[in-house]
Design an enzyme around this catalytic site. Structure first.
Site, PDB file in Angstrom:
ATOM      1  N   GLU A 142     -13.365   2.455   8.625  1.00 57.04           N
ATOM      2  CA  GLU A 142     -12.016   3.033   8.688  1.00 57.04           C
ATOM      3  C   GLU A 142     -11.870   4.137   7.641  1.00 57.04           C
ATOM      4  O   GLU A 142     -11.870   3.861   6.438  1.00 57.04           O
ATOM      5  CB  GLU A 142     -10.962   1.952   8.399  1.00 57.04           C
ATOM      6  CG  GLU A 142      -9.531   2.480   8.419  1.00 57.04           C
ATOM      7  CD  GLU A 142      -8.516   1.520   7.793  1.00 57.04           C
ATOM      8  OE1 GLU A 142      -8.813   0.933   6.730  1.00 57.04           O
ATOM      9  OE2 GLU A 142      -7.433   1.365   8.375  1.00 57.04           O
ATOM     10  N   CYS A 168      -2.381   1.956   9.121  1.00 53.03           N
ATOM     11  CA  CYS A 168      -3.435   0.992   9.474  1.00 53.03           C
ATOM     12  C   CYS A 168      -3.529   0.895  10.992  1.00 53.03           C
ATOM     13  O   CYS A 168      -4.557   0.479  11.520  1.00 53.03           O
ATOM     14  CB  CYS A 168      -3.204  -0.353   8.816  1.00 53.03           C
ATOM     15  SG  CYS A 168      -1.584  -0.998   9.101  1.00 53.03           S
ATOM     16  N   ALA A 218       0.843  -1.205   0.000  1.00 54.35           N
ATOM     17  CA  ALA A 218       0.000   0.000   0.000  1.00 54.35           C
ATOM     18  C   ALA A 218       0.878   1.256   0.000  1.00 54.35           C
ATOM     19  O   ALA A 218       2.080   1.189   0.251  1.00 54.35           O
ATOM     20  CB  ALA A 218      -0.888  -0.027   1.240  1.00 54.35           C
ATOM     21  N   GLU A 253      -3.126  -8.111   5.429  1.00 60.53           N
ATOM     22  CA  GLU A 253      -2.910  -7.097   6.459  1.00 60.53           C
ATOM     23  C   GLU A 253      -3.755  -5.903   6.032  1.00 60.53           C
ATOM     24  O   GLU A 253      -3.338  -5.110   5.201  1.00 60.53           O
ATOM     25  CB  GLU A 253      -1.408  -6.788   6.519  1.00 60.53           C
ATOM     26  CG  GLU A 253      -0.944  -6.316   7.863  1.00 60.53           C
ATOM     27  CD  GLU A 253      -1.051  -4.834   7.965  1.00 60.53           C
ATOM     28  OE1 GLU A 253      -2.081  -4.373   8.496  1.00 60.53           O
ATOM     29  OE2 GLU A 253      -0.144  -4.144   7.510  1.00 60.53           O
ATOM     30  N   LEU A 254      -4.980  -5.854   6.585  1.00 61.01           N
ATOM     31  CA  LEU A 254      -5.971  -4.916   6.053  1.00 61.01           C
ATOM     32  C   LEU A 254      -6.297  -3.816   7.073  1.00 61.01           C
ATOM     33  O   LEU A 254      -5.466  -3.500   7.911  1.00 61.01           O
ATOM     34  CB  LEU A 254      -7.212  -5.703   5.620  1.00 61.01           C
ATOM     35  CG  LEU A 254      -6.902  -6.953   4.764  1.00 61.01           C
ATOM     36  CD1 LEU A 254      -8.134  -7.768   4.501  1.00 61.01           C
ATOM     37  CD2 LEU A 254      -6.203  -6.555   3.473  1.00 61.01           C
ATOM     38  N   GLY A 305      -3.554  -3.478   2.493  1.00 61.38           N
ATOM     39  CA  GLY A 305      -4.411  -2.438   1.927  1.00 61.38           C
ATOM     40  C   GLY A 305      -5.782  -2.468   2.576  1.00 61.38           C
ATOM     41  O   GLY A 305      -5.929  -2.914   3.714  1.00 61.38           O
ATOM     42  N   SER A 306      -6.779  -2.022   1.816  1.00 63.05           N
ATOM     43  CA  SER A 306      -8.125  -1.904   2.376  1.00 63.05           C
ATOM     44  C   SER A 306      -8.768  -3.286   2.531  1.00 63.05           C
ATOM     45  O   SER A 306      -8.379  -4.255   1.869  1.00 63.05           O
ATOM     46  CB  SER A 306      -8.993  -1.057   1.443  1.00 63.05           C
ATOM     47  OG  SER A 306      -9.164  -1.759   0.230  1.00 63.05           O
ATOM     48  N   THR A 307      -9.769  -3.340   3.383  1.00 61.13           N
ATOM     49  CA  THR A 307     -10.518  -4.587   3.562  1.00 61.13           C
ATOM     50  C   THR A 307     -11.192  -4.977   2.248  1.00 61.13           C
ATOM     51  O   THR A 307     -11.254  -6.158   1.900  1.00 61.13           O
ATOM     52  CB  THR A 307     -11.541  -4.401   4.699  1.00 61.13           C
ATOM     53  OG1 THR A 307     -10.794  -4.199   5.908  1.00 61.13           O
ATOM     54  CG2 THR A 307     -12.448  -5.600   4.862  1.00 61.13           C
ATOM     55  N   ALA A 350       4.367  -0.095  16.019  1.00 55.31           N
ATOM     56  CA  ALA A 350       4.828  -1.415  16.480  1.00 55.31           C
ATOM     57  C   ALA A 350       6.278  -1.657  16.060  1.00 55.31           C
ATOM     58  O   ALA A 350       6.718  -1.183  15.022  1.00 55.31           O
ATOM     59  CB  ALA A 350       3.932  -2.499  15.902  1.00 55.31           C
TER      60      ALA A 350
HETATM   61  C1  UN1 Z   1       0.773   0.048   8.238  1.00 55.07           C
HETATM   62  O1  UN1 Z   1       0.207   1.078   8.551  1.00 55.07           O
HETATM   63  O2  UN1 Z   1       0.421  -0.607   7.224  1.00 55.07           O
HETATM   64  O3  UN1 Z   1       2.975  -0.144  13.683  1.00 55.07           O
HETATM   65  C2  UN1 Z   1       1.972  -0.481   8.938  1.00 55.07           C
HETATM   66  C3  UN1 Z   1       3.128   0.809  12.910  1.00 55.07           C
HETATM   67  C4  UN1 Z   1       4.174   0.685  11.830  1.00 55.07           C
HETATM   68  C5  UN1 Z   1       3.661  -0.109  10.680  1.00 55.07           C
HETATM   69  C6  UN1 Z   1       2.321   0.284  10.180  1.00 55.07           C
HETATM   70  N1  UN1 Z   1       5.336   0.038  12.373  1.00 55.07           N
HETATM   71  O4  UN1 Z   1       2.482   1.836  12.992  1.00 55.07           O
END
Ligand code: UN1
Length: 513
Positions: A400, A300, A163, A266-267, A244-246, A463
Site C-alpha cells: 500500500e 485507507c 492517523a 483499522e490498518l 494507521g499503517s499495518t 463508506a
Molecule cells: C480512512 O481512510 O481511514 O470510507 C477512513 C471512507 C471514509 C473513511 C475512510 N468514510 O473512505
C-alpha cells in the site's frame, strides 16, 4: 487565505504554542519543552506548535480518566446519548471552521474537509440512537425457574490512536460510541495533524462542562510514538483502537496482546475495483477516479487497483487518461481543484520511490507521475496522480503506497478477477462495476471478495457510518462505526438468576449433601 486561517484558528481556540494534554477544560502547563510543529502541506507554512507529552503528563491524564470513569459509567446511557447529541449540535455550528482547518492542516479538499466533519455529526447522531439500544439477548435456561440473559457494560478507558488522513472523523467514530457505551477516552492524534484534535477537544470540553461532566471523560495527549507506547503497554487501558499503517498495527497488536488487552485495528488497504465487461463505464469512471485521486490517494479505502475485463480495457483506459488530463491539482481550499497535496515530503518520497520500483518491475505508465513545481506548489508536497499497467504480483502492487498511484490489471474471467482482487495481503474494501446480477452476486458470495467492505456499482471509498467499517487480513480485523461495532467497546456479561427454591446444577450433575 492566511487571514481566513488565522480567524479559523482563533475561533477554534488554537494557540501559537499548545499544551501537551487536556483532560477537558483543564490543559497542561505551557513549558515549551519538546515541541512539534504542525506544518500545512498546502503552503508549507508552520501553523502552530504543540508540546510533546511526558510520562508525567500521561500519568496525570490516566488518573483523571480513571476517576471520571467511575462517574460516567453510572450515568444512564440515554443521558450520555443526550450529551453526544449536544456535541453533534456543536459540530454543526463549527462545521465550517473545523472543516477548513482539516483541509488546511491535512491537505484534503475543502469539500472533503466538510465531509469529514459531516461524518462526525453522523456518527454522533447514530450514537444518540444507540444509547437506547445497547441490547443484550435473553436465553432460555436448561434449569427450571431460572432466567439467563446478557448485559453489556463499559470497559473503562479506551485509548484512541488516530492517523493524519482522517484526523477527526475516525476519532469521533471511536469516541462517540465509546462514550455512549459508558467509557472514557484518551486520544493520541497523529503528530502530523495535532491542531484539528485540539480544536475537537475544545468543542467537546465545552459541551461536557455545560452538562456538569467532570474532567477526564474526553482526554487528549499529543506526542509521537513514545506517547502511543505508554498507552499500548498500560493495563489500565483495556482497549486500544488504532488506525494507521499495518506496520504500526502489528506493533500495537503485539504490545496490547502481550498484556491480554483488546485491540481494534483499522490498518492498510489495497483496494480494487473490478470493471466488468457488463459495467456502465461512465459511472465506473467517476468511481475509479474519485477513489484513486480523492484525498490525494491517502484514504485507507483509496482505489489502488483497477481489474479491467480485456474487452473494455482499452476503451476504459482511454477514458481514464482523458479524465486524468482534466484533473486540477492545487490549493485544496480552492474549490475548483480536485486534488490537493500529500501530507509531507516523506510521503512525496514514498510516492516517487514507488513509481521507480513499479518501473523497475516492468510497470508501463499510461499517465506519468512526478513532483509538481511552481509557486502554487511551493510546499513541495504536490504530485501528479498517475496510472500504470502492471501485474498483480509485482511487489510494489502488493504494497500500500499512500499516494495517487493507480494500477491497471487485465482479466478474462470473473473467477480470475476475484482471485486478483483477493490476491494481496490487505482486505479492506472491494468493488465491482457490473449491471449483471450473476456477476454481482458471485462477487458478494462467500467465494467472492474477501474484504470487510464489498460494493456493487460504487467505488471502494466513501463508506457511510451506518455500516461496520474495517477489514480482514493485514487490515487488522477490527470493525468501527455502525452496525454492532459498539460491542467492541463493551464487555459482555452473562447473568443467570435462580428464582426456584432448589439449586439444580447444569448438565444434570447430581450433588446431594
Ligand atoms: C480512512 O481512510 O481511514 O470510507 C477512513 C471512507 C471514509 C473513511 C475512510 N468514510 O473512505
Amino acid at each position: 487565505m492566511q487571514n481566513n486561517i488565522s480567524t479559523v484558528l482563533k475561533n477554534l481556540g488554537i494557540l501559537d504554542l499548545n499544551p501537551a494534554f487536556s483532560t477537558g477544560n483543564n490543559w497542561g502547563a505551557l513549558t515549551a519543552a519538546i515541541t512539534i510543529d504542525s506544518v500545512s502541506p498546502v503552503d508549507g507554512k508552520k501553523i502552530a506548535r504543540v508540546q510533546v507529552a511526558t510520562a508525567e503528563d500521561y500519568e496525570t491524564v490516566i488518573k483523571k480518566a480513571s476517576a471520571a470513569f467511575l462517574f460516567w459509567r453510572n450515568l444512564p446511557a440515554p443521558k450520555r446519548g443526550d450529551i453526544i447529541r449536544q456535541f453533534a449540535e456543536a459540530l454543526r455550528k463549527n462545521k465550517e471552521d473545523l472543516g477548513t482547518l482539516v483541509s488546511y492542516e491535512m491537505g484534503k479538499s475543502l469539500q472533503e474537509g466538510f465531509g469529514e466533519v459531516q461524518e462526525m455529526i453522523d456518527i454522533c447522531d447514530f450514537a444518540v440512537g444507540l444509547s437506547r439500544q445497547l441490547y443484550g439477548l435473553t436465553m432460555h435456561s436448561e434449569r427450571p425457574s431460572h432466567r439467563m440473559y446478557e448485559q453489556w457494560h463499559p470497559l473503562g478507558i479506551v485509548g484512541i490512536i488516530s492517523a493524519f488522513n482522517f484526523p477527526v472523523a475516525v476519532w469521533s467514530w471511536n469516541a462517540a460510541l465509546a462514550w455512549v457505551c459508558g467509557n472514557v477516552c484518551i486520544w493520541k492524534p497523529s503528530e502530523k495533524t495535532p491542531l484539528t484534535a485540539i480544536a475537537c477537544q475544545h468543542i467537546i470540553a465545552a459541551v461536557f462542562k455545560a452538562n456538569g461532566v467532570p474532567e477526564g471523560v474526553s482526554n487528549l495527549i499529543t506526542g509521537d510514538k513514545e506517547v502511543g507506547e505508554l498507552m499500548t503497554n498500560d493495563t489500565r487501558v483495556p482497549l486500544i483502537s488504532a488506525t494507521g499503517s499495518t506496520r504500526m498495527g502489528k506493533a500495537v497488536a503485539v504490545a496490547v496482546g502481550a498484556r491480554l488487552g483488546k485491540s481494534l485495528l483499522e490498518l492498510g488497504g489495497n483496494n480494487a475495483i473490478i470493471i466488468s465487461e457488463h459495467a456502465d463505464l461512465d459511472m465506473s469512471l467517476i468511481g475509479a477516479v474519485f477513489g484513486a485521486v480523492g484525498t490525494a490517494g491517502q484514504r485507507c479505502t483509496s482505489t489502488r487497483r483497477l481489474i479491467i475485463h480485456e474487452s473494455v480495457y482499452d476503451v476504459f483506459t482511454a477514458k481514464l487518461i482523458k479524465a486524468y488530463g482534466q484533473l486540477r491539482i492545487g490549493d485544496p481550499l480552492d474549490q475548483h481543484n480536485h486534488v490537493g497535496p500529500l501530507i509531507d515530503k516523506a510521503a512525496v518520497n514514498a510516492y516517487l520511490d514507488s513509481i521507480e520500483k513499479c518501473k523497475a518491475e516492468g510497470g508501463k505508465f499510461v499517465v506519468e507521475g512526478g513532483l509538481l513545481a511552481g509557486p502554487q506548489y511551493a510546499s513541495g508536497c504536490y504530485v501528479k496522480p498517475c496510472i500504470a499497467a502492471v501485474k498483480n504480483d509485482y511487489q510494489i502492487v502488493q504494497h500500500e503506497t499512500f499516494a495517487p498511484i493507480l494500477y491497471l490489471i487485465k482479466y478474462k474471467t470473473l473467477d480470475e478477477a476475484i482471485a486478483l482482487q483477493n490476491g494481496v495481503p490487505q482486505g479492506l474494501s472491494a468493488a465491482i462495476m457490473t449491471l449483471n446480477l450473476r456477476e454481482a452476486e458471485q462477487f458478494l458470495s462467500a467465494s467472492g471478495a474477501d474484504c470487510g467492505i464489498a460494493n456493487v456499482n460504487i467505488g471502494t471509498s466513501g463508506a457511510e457510518i451506518g455500516g461496520a467499517f474495517g477489514g480482514e487480513k493485514e487490515t487488522g480485523g477490527g470493525r468501527e462505526s455502525g452496525s454492532d461495532a459498539w460491542k467492541a467497546y463493551m464487555r459482555r456479561q452473562t447473568n443467570t438468576i435462580n428464582y426456584s427454591n432448589t439449586l439444580p446444577l447444569a448438565q444434570g450433575i447430581k450433588f446431594d449433601l
